[in-house]
Design a protein around this motif. Structure first.
Motif, PDB file in Angstrom:
ATOM      1  N   ILE A  57     -56.411  32.869 -19.729  1.00 32.51           N
ATOM      2  CA  ILE A  57     -55.325  33.693 -19.197  1.00 32.51           C
ATOM      3  C   ILE A  57     -53.986  33.247 -19.766  1.00 32.51           C
ATOM      4  O   ILE A  57     -53.126  34.072 -20.116  1.00 32.51           O
ATOM      5  N   HIS A  58     -53.786  31.929 -19.881  1.00 32.20           N
ATOM      6  CA  HIS A  58     -52.522  31.410 -20.414  1.00 32.20           C
ATOM      7  C   HIS A  58     -52.293  31.886 -21.844  1.00 32.20           C
ATOM      8  O   HIS A  58     -51.204  32.338 -22.206  1.00 32.20           O
ATOM      9  N   GLY A  63     -47.812  26.102 -26.583  1.00 29.34           N
ATOM     10  CA  GLY A  63     -48.869  25.217 -26.105  1.00 29.34           C
ATOM     11  C   GLY A  63     -50.231  25.514 -26.689  1.00 29.34           C
ATOM     12  O   GLY A  63     -51.212  24.870 -26.319  1.00 29.34           O
ATOM     13  N   ALA A  64     -50.336  26.469 -27.631  1.00 28.94           N
ATOM     14  CA  ALA A  64     -51.641  26.795 -28.211  1.00 28.94           C
ATOM     15  C   ALA A  64     -52.232  25.586 -28.935  1.00 28.94           C
ATOM     16  O   ALA A  64     -53.437  25.330 -28.850  1.00 28.94           O
ATOM     17  N   GLY A  65     -51.384  24.846 -29.645  1.00 26.61           N
ATOM     18  CA  GLY A  65     -51.869  23.661 -30.339  1.00 26.61           C
ATOM     19  C   GLY A  65     -52.377  22.599 -29.381  1.00 26.61           C
ATOM     20  O   GLY A  65     -53.386  21.931 -29.635  1.00 26.61           O
ATOM     21  N   ALA A  91     -59.827  33.535 -29.115  1.00 25.13           N
ATOM     22  CA  ALA A  91     -61.215  33.134 -29.340  1.00 25.13           C
ATOM     23  C   ALA A  91     -61.319  32.131 -30.488  1.00 25.13           C
ATOM     24  O   ALA A  91     -62.065  31.146 -30.399  1.00 25.13           O
ATOM     25  N   LEU A  92     -60.579  32.348 -31.557  1.00 24.04           N
ATOM     26  CA  LEU A  92     -60.621  31.433 -32.697  1.00 24.04           C
ATOM     27  C   LEU A  92     -60.079  30.060 -32.327  1.00 24.04           C
ATOM     28  O   LEU A  92     -60.559  29.034 -32.836  1.00 24.04           O
ATOM     29  N   LEU A 105     -48.792  33.578 -23.245  1.00 22.93           N
ATOM     30  CA  LEU A 105     -48.302  33.467 -24.626  1.00 22.93           C
ATOM     31  C   LEU A 105     -48.425  34.773 -25.394  1.00 22.93           C
ATOM     32  O   LEU A 105     -47.840  34.916 -26.469  1.00 22.93           O
ATOM     33  N   GLY A 106     -49.189  35.715 -24.896  1.00 21.24           N
ATOM     34  CA  GLY A 106     -49.313  37.015 -25.541  1.00 21.24           C
ATOM     35  C   GLY A 106     -50.152  37.038 -26.790  1.00 21.24           C
ATOM     36  O   GLY A 106     -49.983  37.923 -27.643  1.00 21.24           O
ATOM     37  N   LEU A 107     -51.098  36.111 -26.943  1.00 13.67           N
ATOM     38  CA  LEU A 107     -51.942  36.090 -28.138  1.00 13.67           C
ATOM     39  C   LEU A 107     -53.022  37.169 -28.059  1.00 13.67           C
ATOM     40  O   LEU A 107     -53.566  37.431 -26.988  1.00 13.67           O
TER      41      LEU A 107
END
Length: 502
Positions: free
Chosen positions: A303-304, A369-371, A317-318, A309-311
């Motif tokens: 969800i985040h 925060g994706a990384g 998934a990747l 973050l709108g990805l």
């Protein structure tokens, strides 16, 4: 003439053994079809929930039920269906379960509202509970040789873990091109292949002297679990009121009754006396809590990544791939690792690596925060892989040989219950923090973004606060379990294996 006949006989014998081994390995591949689906469907919705929420607009409570009713159905009925398969035939139950799983998948794919989707997910969970114990029993029949059987069971465990790990990835890839129902329809071709090949490659397996299934115990465990979780989730979403408090108390009472009833049965569903062994207890808790952490973190992080973050869903998934790869690799290499460092060291490392990985999610925020998410899944994936690989073996080794079947069943059940509890409890905790942090917001992040986009930033901050709260609780819990494992588990590997009782 005799001399000419003997080599021919030997040649036919070797050819017969080769055909038998080939049949066994093809049979294993067929068995892995439903096993992979059962585990994958426990996690495939983590990235799909934002899309499902847009299509069906479930409430916060309904969204959690869509996710975890499957795991509760599998976990609460797993041991019962294991006993039913022993009595009436495991292959027969496997075939029926696979067919029902396919029907449930088709119904879920075209569900017109949240209530219908919850019902079909529950049906899929019921079918899943028939598949796991029966699949393992049929697999054991295929490989009478202990060494080949051990290899086959290792492949079985790796496939089960891989299903959990790549479920979100499969869901994300499908949703990039197809409607949300595709995450359920993908099950149908696999089920069709299994139903076509299983009668050809697999044989019926029954066990003698298993006793009858205690129906009241099944009802008490399933109903008690559902009422208790219903009370917790409603209290988190809507605050304390008469209904959730009454449901929680009733659920706790039924579960207490269930535990007391097991102690007086000749053939209990769960042998609670096994928990007197500290090593066994640590193993079962290690089966439950890491699965709870993994499912909760995957759900909330999905969800985040998408809603905060709108990805795009494929991008999310990747990002899950590195952690899934580490988890799967650890499942494969852990047996060799355990031979070098011992089960005690492996179990302790399991809990501390999960705690460290979860703590990295505290670095996530509203704008990034994706990384950190990728780093979290990689570090925690080490611990998850260890957990999936050693729990059942440690639990079985901790009890006398004549009780190994009961220990293995409890270990499998702890995995399924942990998967469901993680979403239910930590999802409810995150929802409670969201509600308290943003009192003027809609009940869920999705509803807030759709109804009141002007408050989007506040809603995202409230969700991140809920995510961080759940992460702190889970991380501290694993630190505590790591310390407990250090204190309770013996240093000697021989002490992990008891003497068979007389």
């Amino acid at each position: 003439m005799a001399r000419g006949w003997l080599p021919s006989r030997s040649r036919y014998s070797v050819e017969g053994m080769t055909r038998q081994h080939t049949r066994a390995w093809f049979g294993l591949l067929v068995i892995l079809c439903p096993v992979f689906l059962v585990s994958m469907d426990g996690s495939i919705l983590f990235l799909a929930m934002p899309r499902i929420s847009q299509a069906l607009t479930p409430t916060a409570d309904q969204a959690l039920w869509i996710l975890d009713v499957y795991g509760f159905a599998v976990g609460s009925l797993l041991i019962a269906f294991g006993a039913i398969g022993d009595r009436y035939g495991r292959l027969k139950l496997l075939m029926i379960g696979a067919a029902v799983f396919g029907l449930g998948s088709a119904g879920a794919a075209f569900a017109p509202n949240p209530e219908t989707l919850v019902a079909f997910r529950a049906l899929m969970g019921l079918a899943g509970a028939t598949l796991l114990p029966s699949a393992l029993a049929v697999l054991s029949e295929l490989f009478p040789d202990p060494r080949r059987r051990a290899r086959a069971i290792g492949i079985f465990a790796a496939a089960f873990a891989a299903g959990f790990a790549i479920g979100p990835v499969v869901g994300g890839v499908l949703l990039e091109r197809f409607p949300w129902g595709s995450v359920f329809l993908v099950n149908l071709p696999v089920i069709a292949v299994f139903l076509a090949l299983a009668p050809v490659l697999l044989r019926e397996v029954r066990a003698a002297g298993t006793g009858r299934v205690d129906v009241p115990s099944v009802a008490l465990s399933a109903l008690g679990l559902l009422l208790a979780i219903y009370g917790i989730k409603h209290a988190a979403a809507d605050g304390l009121s008469v209904l959730p408090v009454a449901a929680g108390i009733a659920g706790a009472a039924l579960l207490t009754w269930f535990v007391r009833r097991q102690r007086g049965l000749e053939h209990p569903l769960i042998e609670f006396s096994l928990f007197r062994d500290r090593v066994f207890t640590i193993a079962i808790v290690t089966g439950l809590v890491p699965l709870a952490a993994w499912s909760a973190a995957a759900y909330l992080s999905g969800i985040h990544l998408q809603s905060v973050l709108g990805l795009p869903v494929l991008h999310a998934a990747l990002l899950a791939l590195p952690g899934a790869a580490v988890l799967t690799i650890m499942c494969v290499v852990t047996p060799a690792l355990v031979d070098r460092v011992g089960k005690r060291t492996a179990l302790v490392a399991c809990h501390f690596s999960i705690a460290a990985g979860l703590a990295l999610l505290l670095m996530t925020g509203v704008t990034g925060g994706a990384g950190w998410y990728v780093a979290s899944t990689v570090v925690a994936g080490i611990g998850y892989g260890i957990s999936f690989s050693v729990v059942a073996d440690t639990a079985v080794a901790a009890v006398p040989a004549e009780r190994a079947g009961a220990a293995g069943a409890i270990a499998e059940t702890s995995n399924e219950i942990g998967n469901a509890l993680g979403i239910a409890l930590m999802g409810s905790l995150a929802a409670l923090v969201f509600r308290l942090t943003g009192p003027d917001l809609a009940p869920t992040l999705g509803e807030t973004l759709a109804i009141a986009p002007a408050t989007a930033l506040d809603a995202k901050e409230a969700f991140v606060a809920g995510l961080h709260t759940a992460v702190v609780v889970l991380s501290l819990l694993h630190v505590g379990l790591g310390v407990l494992a250090l204190r309770w588990l013996p240093h000697s590997e021989k002490a992990l294996v008891p003497q068979a009782s007389a």
